[in-house]
Scaffold this active site. Structure first.
Site, PDB file in Angstrom:
ATOM      1  N   ASP A  56      12.438  69.525  67.464  1.00 16.91           N
ATOM      2  CA  ASP A  56      11.114  69.388  66.859  1.00 16.91           C
ATOM      3  C   ASP A  56      11.233  68.532  65.611  1.00 16.91           C
ATOM      4  OD1 ASP A  56       9.735  70.923  68.735  1.00 16.91           O
ATOM      5  OD2 ASP A  56      10.082  72.781  67.641  1.00 16.91           O
ATOM      6  N   ASP A  64       4.881  68.924  72.619  1.00 16.55           N
ATOM      7  CA  ASP A  64       3.952  69.969  72.180  1.00 16.55           C
ATOM      8  C   ASP A  64       2.541  69.404  72.006  1.00 16.55           C
ATOM      9  OD1 ASP A  64       6.138  71.716  72.061  1.00 16.55           O
ATOM     10  OD2 ASP A  64       6.451  71.360  69.920  1.00 16.55           O
TER      11      ASP A  64
END
EC number: 3.4.23.36
Length: 161
Positions: A115, A131
């Site tokens: 991430d 995401d």
């Protein structure tokens, strides 16, 4: 137009993987680079869970969720392609597929998801392109179901009389 949307989905998946690779090569774990002061930073983390570290370390759970998601999404996508369904619906399915595959590739290769996007103005989980694709895809499906599907049902019922 559907082919264009599928190519766009492939580009989202490829972009997700390329950005994750770039992040792992250029930022140390936890290192942050400000992109837009007070708004957005790139911060590298390896996430073995979901948002807010829920289900952390439960990789098997995400494999099951991915298999179920693919078993649902793929037939819907094929059906929507064949029937030339709403582009909003089709785009939502393509983005959900791209996001699902983007995070699955990470989990299968590394056991975690990379991430990088950190919103500096709010306490929000750090996230990635996959995401975002999942989120936008779900929003498009909701828009379709709440606002557009009824119009299509009304139109098709009227033409069947």
């Amino acid at each position: 137009m559907q082919i264009f949307i599928m190519v766009l989905g492939a580009l989202v998946l490829g972009g997700d993987q390329l950005l994750k690779y770039w992040i792992t090569q250029n930022l140390a774990m936890g290192q942050a680079r400000t992109m837009l002061p007070g708004l957005l930073s790139l911060t590298r983390i390896n996430n073995s869970g979901a948002a807010w570290s829920s289900f952390e370390g439960q990789t098997w759970f995400f494999y099951i969720v991915t298999i179920v998601a693919l078993a649902v999404i793929l037939p819907l996508l094929v059906r929507a392609f064949r029937r030339h369904d709403s582009l909003v619906y089709f785009s939502g399915l393509v983005l959900i597929l791209a996001g699902t595959l983007g995070n699955f590739i990470d989990r299968a290769r590394q056991g975690f998801v990379v991430d990088m996007f950190q919103l500096d103005f709010i306490n929000f989980p750090i996230f990635n392109v996959a995401d975002m694709a999942l989120t936008v895809g779900v929003i498009l499906i909701f828009i379709y179901v709440l606002f557009l599907d009824r119009d299509e049902d009304t139109t098709s019922k009227g033409s069947q009389r």
